[in-house]
Design a protein around this motif. Structure first.
Motif, mmCIF file in Angstrom:
data_model
loop_
_atom_site.group_PDB
_atom_site.id
_atom_site.type_symbol
_atom_site.label_atom_id
_atom_site.label_comp_id
_atom_site.label_asym_id
_atom_site.label_seq_id
_atom_site.Cartn_x
_atom_site.Cartn_y
_atom_site.Cartn_z
ATOM 1 N N ARG A 345 0.828 -1.203 0.000
ATOM 2 C CA ARG A 345 0.000 0.000 0.000
ATOM 3 C C ARG A 345 0.862 1.253 0.000
ATOM 4 O O ARG A 345 0.544 2.244 -0.675
ATOM 5 C CB ARG A 345 -0.939 -0.014 1.206
ATOM 6 C CG ARG A 345 -2.047 -1.062 1.113
ATOM 7 C CD ARG A 345 -3.088 -0.868 2.199
ATOM 8 N NE ARG A 345 -2.566 -1.230 3.505
ATOM 9 C CZ ARG A 345 -2.674 -2.446 4.040
ATOM 10 N NH1 ARG A 345 -3.271 -3.409 3.360
ATOM 11 N NH2 ARG A 345 -2.199 -2.703 5.233
ATOM 12 N N SER A 348 2.235 1.832 -3.554
ATOM 13 C CA SER A 348 1.193 2.361 -4.420
ATOM 14 C C SER A 348 0.951 3.841 -4.143
ATOM 15 O O SER A 348 0.842 4.663 -5.063
ATOM 16 C CB SER A 348 -0.100 1.561 -4.225
ATOM 17 O OG SER A 348 -1.102 1.995 -5.097
ATOM 18 N N ALA A 349 0.880 4.204 -2.860
ATOM 19 C CA ALA A 349 0.671 5.606 -2.500
ATOM 20 C C ALA A 349 1.861 6.460 -2.922
ATOM 21 O O ALA A 349 1.687 7.607 -3.367
ATOM 22 C CB ALA A 349 0.442 5.716 -0.992
ATOM 23 N N LEU A 351 3.858 6.034 -5.540
ATOM 24 C CA LEU A 351 3.814 6.295 -6.981
ATOM 25 C C LEU A 351 2.694 7.274 -7.322
ATOM 26 O O LEU A 351 2.850 8.121 -8.220
ATOM 27 C CB LEU A 351 3.634 4.982 -7.741
ATOM 28 C CG LEU A 351 4.794 3.988 -7.641
ATOM 29 C CD1 LEU A 351 4.496 2.737 -8.456
ATOM 30 C CD2 LEU A 351 6.107 4.614 -8.112
ATOM 31 N N ASP A 352 1.564 7.185 -6.636
ATOM 32 C CA ASP A 352 0.482 8.149 -6.869
ATOM 33 C C ASP A 352 0.926 9.565 -6.514
ATOM 34 O O ASP A 352 0.666 10.524 -7.251
ATOM 35 C CB ASP A 352 -0.754 7.770 -6.055
ATOM 36 C CG ASP A 352 -1.424 6.507 -6.567
ATOM 37 O OD1 ASP A 352 -1.118 6.082 -7.690
ATOM 38 O OD2 ASP A 352 -2.242 5.929 -5.815
ATOM 39 N N THR A 353 1.596 9.686 -5.376
ATOM 40 C CA THR A 353 2.082 11.003 -4.952
ATOM 41 C C THR A 353 3.122 11.540 -5.922
ATOM 42 O O THR A 353 3.129 12.738 -6.253
ATOM 43 C CB THR A 353 2.687 10.904 -3.539
ATOM 44 O OG1 THR A 353 1.686 10.444 -2.630
ATOM 45 C CG2 THR A 353 3.206 12.256 -3.076
ATOM 46 N N ALA A 355 3.333 10.903 -9.097
ATOM 47 C CA ALA A 355 2.647 11.330 -10.320
ATOM 48 C C ALA A 355 2.068 12.732 -10.152
ATOM 49 O O ALA A 355 2.159 13.575 -11.069
ATOM 50 C CB ALA A 355 1.544 10.333 -10.669
ATOM 51 N N GLU A 356 1.480 13.007 -9.002
ATOM 52 C CA GLU A 356 0.956 14.347 -8.739
ATOM 53 C C GLU A 356 2.087 15.363 -8.711
ATOM 54 O O GLU A 356 1.949 16.486 -9.230
ATOM 55 C CB GLU A 356 0.199 14.349 -7.415
ATOM 56 C CG GLU A 356 -1.047 13.467 -7.418
ATOM 57 C CD GLU A 356 -1.641 13.314 -6.027
ATOM 58 O OE1 GLU A 356 -1.052 13.884 -5.067
ATOM 59 O OE2 GLU A 356 -2.680 12.633 -5.886
ATOM 60 N N ARG A 382 4.066 6.167 -15.300
ATOM 61 C CA ARG A 382 2.773 5.551 -15.595
ATOM 62 C C ARG A 382 2.910 4.037 -15.757
ATOM 63 O O ARG A 382 2.078 3.265 -15.253
ATOM 64 C CB ARG A 382 2.209 6.169 -16.872
ATOM 65 C CG ARG A 382 0.834 5.667 -17.272
ATOM 66 C CD ARG A 382 0.486 6.181 -18.663
ATOM 67 N NE ARG A 382 -0.909 6.023 -18.992
ATOM 68 C CZ ARG A 382 -1.402 6.172 -20.215
ATOM 69 N NH1 ARG A 382 -0.590 6.515 -21.206
ATOM 70 N NH2 ARG A 382 -2.681 6.011 -20.457
ATOM 71 N N ARG A 385 3.207 2.362 -12.420
ATOM 72 C CA ARG A 385 1.912 2.249 -11.752
ATOM 73 C C ARG A 385 1.080 1.121 -12.367
ATOM 74 O O ARG A 385 0.362 0.409 -11.659
ATOM 75 C CB ARG A 385 1.172 3.580 -11.825
ATOM 76 C CG ARG A 385 1.891 4.715 -11.081
ATOM 77 C CD ARG A 385 1.265 6.050 -11.364
ATOM 78 N NE ARG A 385 0.062 6.278 -10.592
ATOM 79 C CZ ARG A 385 -0.811 7.257 -10.850
ATOM 80 N NH1 ARG A 385 -0.614 8.065 -11.882
ATOM 81 N NH2 ARG A 385 -1.873 7.414 -10.094
#
Length: 569
Positions: A345, A348-349, A351-353, A355-356, A382, A385
């Motif tokens: 988790r 995943s968080a 890579l999301d952060t 990307a932002e 991308r 992810r």
């Protein structure tokens, strides 16, 4: 316990099928030396599987015991025809998916077409349903405990089959050769078929057939020189293919070395890569060819390139990410998957952060590099992810969706009017639904491109190919990627029907098929066909799958007899 089959792992046909006595005892034999599975179905519908049995010469077989598992799930299956009516006399096989071989149980046929099953809760399952006069179908079991209806379609009759053969004889395009460099005049009739197409998808029935690879090379040359296609996209990892793309554009690197470790590490593909480089060296070709990957099964190269970019534009952040991204620097996902779920988790968080962050810092990063470098780094993120979503099974069919998205991204980056050739397995390029209910890449692309996608399925009647030997203990000379051979496809199959047209090499435009009449009735039905991926087995791994060609493909390319792809030294 009324029904106890045993089957040799070379085939899914039972070699012994017995009914037990009142006390649940049974016996059969003798069995030839080999490896066997043992299963049973009780009167109440409980499905039991044993561990694999090794039968050795001159050794008596010991007693075996099967127990009804306490933790089991009950569910019902009904086999029906296309009108929804249950099929009396239908037969069902329950398959528990395993590696290197599946477990198979054989519930007795019913007079109603209805089956009650109780299976162990653990494992993934599929069903194989059949009935006299109907086409056998494999059906996935998405969730245990839910009632399933398996629909069988009536098999095509001989008149339909003859009409299908006649239509192919009249309308199929006989090709002169699979080899590039022999002219393209026999391919010219494909120009009006493909004139409004933006993506030509070239499938393959195996990942190791010389003639498939050669024919793709020849078709790519034709599409480049006569129709203006400029991108070749492979079912290969995006980041790993960037070095080969650089070779095609600049000549830097050794293409033979850069192909190492790829499914496409063959002489046929190496010849194609070198032809692309020669084409780009010609100053009369201002629009250069590109060689790209659309897959996302590995992460190390994507991590390395992403960190290299951040080191250039944001060294502090690159240093901060070195340790957190370390679990993704191994090609094998096993190490990462063994980490606690909390770490999954967190990754995943992260890579999301990131990307932002990339979006917020776009202007700054672009000024310190270039718009093209930022765009590529953003795509690498991308892909990471996408990879994480696949290995963590966050969404079904993530790989095919990602490959379609990556190809559409490539088209967008190359600009309006760019035309691409897509190279992947038949199972990925087809427009129709997957047997397992998933959406293949071709179906995603069809939703985005409509008729501007033309998907060629590849078929062959018989011959050799190479694949990874999945046997558990093969002899030294049979380890790794080796040569296998497939016998002629069964009579009445797709491959057999194409072979009866009498051409050793054939292209068929299915869009030209009239939507009515006996030939159409044959083509719209499900047919058996060779369907082999990257793995196979000396013990008889299944070579046949099924496909509704008219639903899945716009056209077919057929080779009557094949040989193994040639590995690079």
């Amino acid at each position: 316990m009324p029904f106890v089959p045993s089957w040799n792992l070379r085939t899914d046909a039972p070699v012994a099928l017995v009914q037990s006595g009142a006390q649940g005892t049974f016996g059969f034999g003798p069995l030839e030396p080999g490896r066997y599975g043992l299963s049973a179905v009780t009167r109440e519908g409980s499905v039991l599987f044993s561990k694999r049995i090794e039968v050795k010469a001159d050794e008596p077989g010991g007693p075996r015991e099967l127990r009804v598992p306490e933790d089991r799930v009950a569910w019902d299956v009904t086999v029906v025809d296309e009108t929804g009516a249950p099929l009396p006399g239908a037969e069902l096989r329950v398959v528990r998916v395993g590696m290197p071989y599946d477990d198979v149980a054989f519930p007795p046929a019913t007079t109603t077409g209805r089956f009650h099953l109780e299976t162990p809760r653990e494992g993934s399952y599929s069903l194989i349903a059949s009935a006299p006069g109907f086409t056998t179908r494999m059906h996935p079991v998405p969730r245990l405990g839910e009632a399933l209806v398996v629909t069988l379609e009536r098999a095509a009759d001989e008149a339909m089959r003859r009409a299908a053969v006649d239509w192919v004889r009249r309308n199929g395009l006989r090709l002169q050769s699979v080899e590039a460099g022999r002219g393209v005049e026999d391919l010219v009739p494909l120009q009006p078929v493909l004139q409004d197409v933006r993506v030509v998808a070239l499938g393959e029935a195996t990942h190791g057939t010389r003639e498939f690879f050669q024919l793709k090379h020849r078709l790519f040359e034709f599409l480049v020189t006569r129709m203006g296609f400029t991108v070749l996209a492979l079912e290969s990892n995006f980041a790993e293919m960037l070095a080969l793309d650089d070779y095609v554009l600049t000549g830097r690197g050794d293409p033979a070395r850069l192909l190492k470790g790829e499914t496409w590490d063959t002489q046929e593909v190496l010849e194609l890569v070198r032809w692309m480089r020669q084409y780009n060296e010609d100053p009369s070709h201002p629009k250069k060819l590109r060689l790209q990957g659309v897959d996302m099964q590995y992460s190390p190269a994507a991590v390395a390139r992403l960190l290299a970019y951040l080191t250039k534009v944001d060294p502090a952040r690159a240093a901060q990410l070195q340790a957190p991204l370390a679990p993704l620097t191994e090609r094998n996902a096993g190490t990462f998957l063994r980490l606690p779920r909390q770490r999954h988790r967190e990754m995943s968080a992260l890579l999301d952060t990131l990307a932002e962050h990339f979006e917020r810092e776009r202007g700054t990063y672009t000024r310190q590099s270039s718009p093209e470098e930022w765009t590529l780094a953003r795509q690498l993120l991308r892909v990471l992810r996408q990879y994480l979503g696949r290995v963590l099974h966050e969404e079904g069919a993530e790989r095919d969706r990602a490959m379609a998205d990556n190809l559409l991204w490539l088209l967008e980056q190359e600009g309006p009017g760019t035309r691409a050739v897509l190279w992947a397995h038949n199972g990925h390029v087809k427009r129709g639904p997957d047997e397992w209910g998933d959406m293949p890449m071709g179906r995603h692309l069809a939703k985005a491109l409509g008729p501007a996608l033309y998907a060629f399925g590849f078929a062959f009647h018989q011959g050799a190919f190479q694949a990874f030997n999945m046997d558990e203990n093969p002899p030294p000379e049979r380890k790794g990627v080796v040569e296998f051979s497939a016998p002629p496809s069964p009579e009445g199959s797709l491959d057999d029907t194409l072979a009866r047209a009498g051409a050793p090499l054939l292209a068929v435009d299915l869009r030209a098929l009239p939507r009515g009449g006996p030939a159409y009735e044959w083509w719209r039905r499900t047919q058996l066909t060779h369907d082999i991926g990257f793995i196979y087995s000396d013990q008889g791994y299944p070579a046949e799958g099924s496909v509704r060609a008219l639903e899945c493909y716009d056209g077919l390319l057929f080779v009557e007899r094949t040989t193994r792809a040639r590995p690079n030294p």
